[in-house]
Scaffold this motif. Structure first.
Motif, mmCIF file in Angstrom:
data_model
loop_
_atom_site.group_PDB
_atom_site.id
_atom_site.type_symbol
_atom_site.label_atom_id
_atom_site.label_comp_id
_atom_site.label_asym_id
_atom_site.label_seq_id
_atom_site.Cartn_x
_atom_site.Cartn_y
_atom_site.Cartn_z
ATOM 1 N N GLU A 397 0.811 -1.210 0.000
ATOM 2 C CA GLU A 397 0.000 0.000 0.000
ATOM 3 C C GLU A 397 0.849 1.266 0.000
ATOM 4 O OE1 GLU A 397 -2.832 2.734 -0.228
ATOM 5 O OE2 GLU A 397 -3.162 0.586 -0.493
ATOM 6 N N TRP A 398 1.910 1.294 0.787
ATOM 7 C CA TRP A 398 2.672 2.524 0.978
ATOM 8 C C TRP A 398 3.875 2.639 0.055
ATOM 9 C CZ3 TRP A 398 0.997 6.469 4.066
ATOM 10 C CH2 TRP A 398 -0.103 6.182 4.892
ATOM 11 N N GLY A 399 4.207 1.561 -0.638
ATOM 12 C CA GLY A 399 5.345 1.609 -1.543
ATOM 13 C C GLY A 399 6.672 1.690 -0.830
ATOM 14 N N ALA A 400 6.693 1.277 0.435
ATOM 15 C CA ALA A 400 7.923 1.259 1.233
ATOM 16 C C ALA A 400 7.803 0.117 2.222
ATOM 17 C CB ALA A 400 8.117 2.578 1.974
ATOM 18 N N PRO A 401 8.874 -0.613 2.481
ATOM 19 C CA PRO A 401 8.805 -1.728 3.433
ATOM 20 C C PRO A 401 8.372 -1.252 4.809
ATOM 21 C CG PRO A 401 10.886 -1.753 2.214
ATOM 22 C CD PRO A 401 10.223 -0.444 1.910
ATOM 23 N N ALA A 402 7.543 -2.040 5.458
ATOM 24 C CA ALA A 402 7.104 -1.697 6.802
ATOM 25 C C ALA A 402 8.253 -1.871 7.794
ATOM 26 C CB ALA A 402 5.922 -2.572 7.215
ATOM 27 N N VAL A 403 8.441 -0.883 8.639
ATOM 28 C CA VAL A 403 9.454 -0.935 9.691
ATOM 29 C C VAL A 403 8.871 -1.665 10.894
ATOM 30 C CG1 VAL A 403 10.757 0.480 11.324
ATOM 31 C CG2 VAL A 403 10.586 1.173 8.936
ATOM 32 N N THR A 404 9.657 -2.537 11.513
ATOM 33 C CA THR A 404 9.216 -3.224 12.725
ATOM 34 C C THR A 404 10.180 -2.870 13.853
ATOM 35 O OG1 THR A 404 10.467 -5.207 12.107
ATOM 36 C CG2 THR A 404 8.148 -5.137 11.476
ATOM 37 N N TYR A 405 9.643 -2.440 14.977
ATOM 38 C CA TYR A 405 10.486 -2.018 16.096
ATOM 39 C C TYR A 405 9.646 -2.009 17.369
ATOM 40 C CZ TYR A 405 8.255 2.589 15.558
ATOM 41 O OH TYR A 405 7.351 3.612 15.470
ATOM 42 N N GLY A 406 10.304 -1.751 18.490
ATOM 43 C CA GLY A 406 9.615 -1.651 19.765
ATOM 44 C C GLY A 406 9.300 -0.210 20.095
ATOM 45 N N GLU A 407 8.199 0.008 20.790
ATOM 46 C CA GLU A 407 7.795 1.359 21.177
ATOM 47 C C GLU A 407 7.938 1.514 22.681
ATOM 48 O OE1 GLU A 407 3.567 3.230 20.863
ATOM 49 O OE2 GLU A 407 4.625 3.748 19.019
ATOM 50 N N GLY A 408 8.298 2.721 23.090
ATOM 51 C CA GLY A 408 8.604 2.947 24.489
ATOM 52 C C GLY A 408 7.409 3.042 25.411
ATOM 53 N N GLY A 409 6.221 3.305 24.864
ATOM 54 C CA GLY A 409 5.042 3.464 25.697
ATOM 55 C C GLY A 409 4.456 2.140 26.149
ATOM 56 N N SER A 410 3.337 2.248 26.843
ATOM 57 C CA SER A 410 2.656 1.062 27.361
ATOM 58 C C SER A 410 1.186 1.112 26.967
ATOM 59 C CB SER A 410 2.757 1.003 28.891
ATOM 60 O OG SER A 410 4.096 1.058 29.315
ATOM 61 N N ILE A 411 0.658 0.000 26.466
ATOM 62 C CA ILE A 411 -0.765 -0.144 26.190
ATOM 63 C C ILE A 411 -1.214 -1.381 26.965
ATOM 64 C CG2 ILE A 411 -2.559 -0.425 24.439
ATOM 65 C CD1 ILE A 411 -0.728 0.851 22.417
ATOM 66 N N PRO A 412 -1.722 -1.205 28.196
ATOM 67 C CA PRO A 412 -1.984 -2.352 29.068
ATOM 68 C C PRO A 412 -2.869 -3.434 28.456
ATOM 69 C CG PRO A 412 -2.095 -0.320 30.326
ATOM 70 C CD PRO A 412 -1.964 0.078 28.878
ATOM 71 N N VAL A 413 -3.802 -3.054 27.578
ATOM 72 C CA VAL A 413 -4.714 -4.051 27.032
ATOM 73 C C VAL A 413 -3.980 -5.108 26.222
ATOM 74 C CG1 VAL A 413 -5.267 -2.900 24.844
ATOM 75 C CG2 VAL A 413 -6.988 -4.332 25.965
ATOM 76 N N VAL A 414 -2.826 -4.763 25.634
ATOM 77 C CA VAL A 414 -2.071 -5.740 24.854
ATOM 78 C C VAL A 414 -1.591 -6.868 25.765
ATOM 79 C CG1 VAL A 414 -0.051 -6.085 23.386
ATOM 80 C CG2 VAL A 414 -1.420 -4.005 23.154
ATOM 81 N N GLY A 415 -1.152 -6.503 26.962
ATOM 82 C CA GLY A 415 -0.787 -7.524 27.935
ATOM 83 C C GLY A 415 -1.985 -8.372 28.349
ATOM 84 N N GLN A 416 -3.159 -7.745 28.433
ATOM 85 C CA GLN A 416 -4.378 -8.490 28.771
ATOM 86 C C GLN A 416 -4.726 -9.500 27.685
ATOM 87 O OE1 GLN A 416 -6.140 -8.348 31.529
ATOM 88 N NE2 GLN A 416 -5.572 -6.436 32.526
ATOM 89 N N PHE A 417 -4.528 -9.120 26.424
ATOM 90 C CA PHE A 417 -4.801 -10.063 25.341
ATOM 91 C C PHE A 417 -3.931 -11.310 25.480
ATOM 92 C CE2 PHE A 417 -6.123 -6.319 22.430
ATOM 93 C CZ PHE A 417 -7.405 -6.382 22.924
ATOM 94 N N LYS A 418 -2.680 -11.094 25.850
ATOM 95 C CA LYS A 418 -1.767 -12.229 26.003
ATOM 96 C C LYS A 418 -2.121 -13.049 27.236
ATOM 97 C CE LYS A 418 1.928 -14.399 24.505
ATOM 98 N NZ LYS A 418 1.950 -15.031 23.163
ATOM 99 N N LYS A 419 -2.389 -12.367 28.332
ATOM 100 C CA LYS A 419 -2.643 -13.046 29.599
ATOM 101 C C LYS A 419 -3.992 -13.754 29.617
ATOM 102 C CE LYS A 419 -3.229 -12.064 34.549
ATOM 103 N NZ LYS A 419 -3.217 -10.989 35.588
ATOM 104 N N VAL A 420 -5.029 -13.076 29.164
ATOM 105 C CA VAL A 420 -6.393 -13.618 29.270
ATOM 106 C C VAL A 420 -6.758 -14.472 28.063
ATOM 107 C CG1 VAL A 420 -8.830 -13.017 29.502
ATOM 108 C CG2 VAL A 420 -7.098 -11.665 30.703
ATOM 109 N N LEU A 421 -6.419 -13.983 26.852
ATOM 110 C CA LEU A 421 -6.835 -14.674 25.634
ATOM 111 C C LEU A 421 -5.731 -15.534 25.041
ATOM 112 C CD1 LEU A 421 -8.795 -11.755 23.900
ATOM 113 C CD2 LEU A 421 -9.662 -13.489 25.482
ATOM 114 N N GLY A 422 -4.490 -15.354 25.514
ATOM 115 C CA GLY A 422 -3.379 -16.166 25.032
ATOM 116 C C GLY A 422 -3.004 -15.901 23.591
ATOM 117 N N GLN A 423 -3.154 -14.658 23.131
ATOM 118 C CA GLN A 423 -2.879 -14.377 21.730
ATOM 119 C C GLN A 423 -1.977 -13.166 21.558
ATOM 120 O OE1 GLN A 423 -7.007 -14.104 20.719
ATOM 121 N NE2 GLN A 423 -7.027 -11.888 20.687
ATOM 122 N N ASP A 424 -1.204 -13.195 20.473
ATOM 123 C CA ASP A 424 -0.316 -12.090 20.149
ATOM 124 C C ASP A 424 -1.105 -10.934 19.543
ATOM 125 O OD1 ASP A 424 2.075 -13.157 21.028
ATOM 126 O OD2 ASP A 424 2.514 -14.134 19.124
#
Length: 465
Positions: A397-424
């Protein structure tokens, strides 16, 4: 279910382009609702925003519901077309307060499109970028599929909460109570940003968080600084000295045990981050700084994404009013936060920090701790095959490879998805650094909205393969 053909994909993308004005009109209706979750005066507006979204999802043929919680309601929308893959999409409909109102160039809940000096068109309104505009990129992608070919390429479970900006107190219990119906192959979150205006990004990790507050007490009352100065312990001095010792001259945190469990990145990952060329000039320059203060042997991108931190968020005590008051305060307080990385545990970091503070207290001084809550960092495996599919779709879509990296902030719900639902979770967003989220004149580039919709169309098609 038959695979999506290239012709079908092109038809859906064309429908996105043709329907852009109508998509904007729907987004503007959503943005006009002042869904400020942290202020109880706007509770009815939060419910109205949730109901607006539930009604809109119902027009797509999804099973849509406004789910009550002890706080603001959570919107769900699910499809069941028999697809081989099912994904969960998360976002939030609540927004930050608009203060200071006098710094807005136009009313924050009267969305409009403005054009800057370079001809870039921008949607200006509170929530345009965080997170209503981002939510609607996914909803509009689903709409384009259903209006064009009558189905989605994957089944979806959409969860949009109304308390992300005020602590997400009820999303964890909600996921726990509905984990059987919300279990999917992958979670998708659109609450992050691009690497830059031309380069898409997928966030692979988020730092965790431990926040604490400590109160140091010395004398049994405030003291006259003339009578007692030079002899009596000053809790502001005590706190200042403790905090000054947290970081060594090399930028490392000196607290014993603080780095226990920290996972080091591979040489391959560090090499890939180095190629992103995140420089002091382009990262710190725009905020008026020129020298990074992190660990001397680390890349700048590591400092802000994959290394743990210790930050002082506030410190106070004694007299802070106008003019002079010559006292030695009896009490001083500091608030701190530590950003955590894999595989640190918030409780262990909390215990290390508290032990360090206690060890540095001089005689006659006591300390009380008032916080200590936290959540762990989360990360997606670099070899996850669904990651590769989503990255490829974004690159198309963007005509440029997608960059993959870590972000410094926190989104607690992402941890909940892993803990409660067991999914990435894949964090794919289209915000830009200059979107002014949480600030006056928040904006979302029209290109971010338009190509964001097209990006989700491509990602859903790729995930279905």
């Amino acid at each position: 279910m038959a695979a999506l053909s290239r012709t079908d994909l092109d038809r859906v993308l064309a429908a996105v382009d043709a329907d852009l004005d109508a998509s904007l009109a729907r987004l503007f209706d959503f943005l006009r609702i002042p869904s400020i979750s942290t202020d109880r005066a706007y509770a009815a507006d939060c419910r109205r925003a949730g109901q607006w979204l539930a009604d809109d999802l119902a027009t797509l043929g999804l099973v849509a519901k406004l789910n009550d919680t002890p706080g603001h309601p959570i919107v769900t929308g699910t499809s069941s077309g028999g697809a081989e893959r099912r994904v969960l999409f998360y976002g939030h409909y609540d927004v930050q307060p608009v203060d200071p109102l006098d710094l807005w160039d136009s009313p924050p809940f009267e969305p409009r499109i403005v054009e800057n000096a370079e001809g870039v068109k921008r949607i200006v309104a509170r929530g345009s970028s965080d997170d209503k505009g981002q939510v609607m990129t996914f909803v509009e992608a689903c709409r384009a599929y259903i209006s064009t070919i009558g189905r989605l390429p994957v089944d979806v479970a959409i969860v949009i909460e109304g308390e992300e900006e005020s602590g997400s107190a009820n999303i964890g219990p909600f996921l726990e109570a509905h984990k059987n119906e919300l279990k999917t192959d992958l979670a998708l979150v659109c609450d992050t940003g691009m690497w830059d205006a031309q380069t898409p990004a997928i966030i692979l990790s988020l730092r965790g968080l431990m926040h604490d507050e400590f109160v140091v007490r010395c004398a049994d009352r405030d003291l006259h600084s003339g009578y007692y100065g030079g002899a009596a312990a000053n809790p502001l001095h005590v706190i200042s000295k403790i905090i000054a010792g947290v970081h060594g001259p090399d930028g490392r945190i000196t607290i014993p045990g603080f780095y226990d469990d920290v996972v080091e990145p591979s040489d391959h990952m560090r090499d890939s981050w180095a190629k992103l060329d995140l420089t002091t000039e382009n990262f710190l320059g725009p905020v008026g700084l020129s020298h990074p203060i992190g660990e001397k042997d680390r890349l700048l991108i590591e400092m802000v994404s994959t290394r743990p931190t210790f930050e002082v968020n506030g410190m106070w005590g004694g007299y802070i009013g106008e003019g002079a008051k010559t006292v030695i305060p009896s009490i001083a307080t500091a608030k701190i936060t530590c950003r955590l990385v894999a595989d640190q545990y918030p409780a262990h970091v909390r215990d290390c920090v508290r032990a360090y503070i206690r060890s540095k207290l001089p005689p006659d001084c006591t300390v009380e701790f008032l916080g200590g809550e936290g959540n762990r960092a989360v990360a997606v495996a670099h070899d996850n095959p669904l990651l590769a599919k989503a990255a490829s779709a974004l690159g198309e879509e963007w005509g440029a490879p997608a960059v993959t990296y870590g972000e410094g902030g926190s989104i607690p719900v992402v941890g909940q998805f892993k803990k409660v639902l067991g999914q990435d979770t894949l964090l794919v967003g289209f915000a830009l650094d200059d979107d002014r989220i949480h600030s006056p004149n928040e904006k979302y580039d029209l290109t971010s909205f338009h190509k964001g919709i097209r990006s989700w169309v491509r990602i859903l098609a790729a995930l279905a393969e």
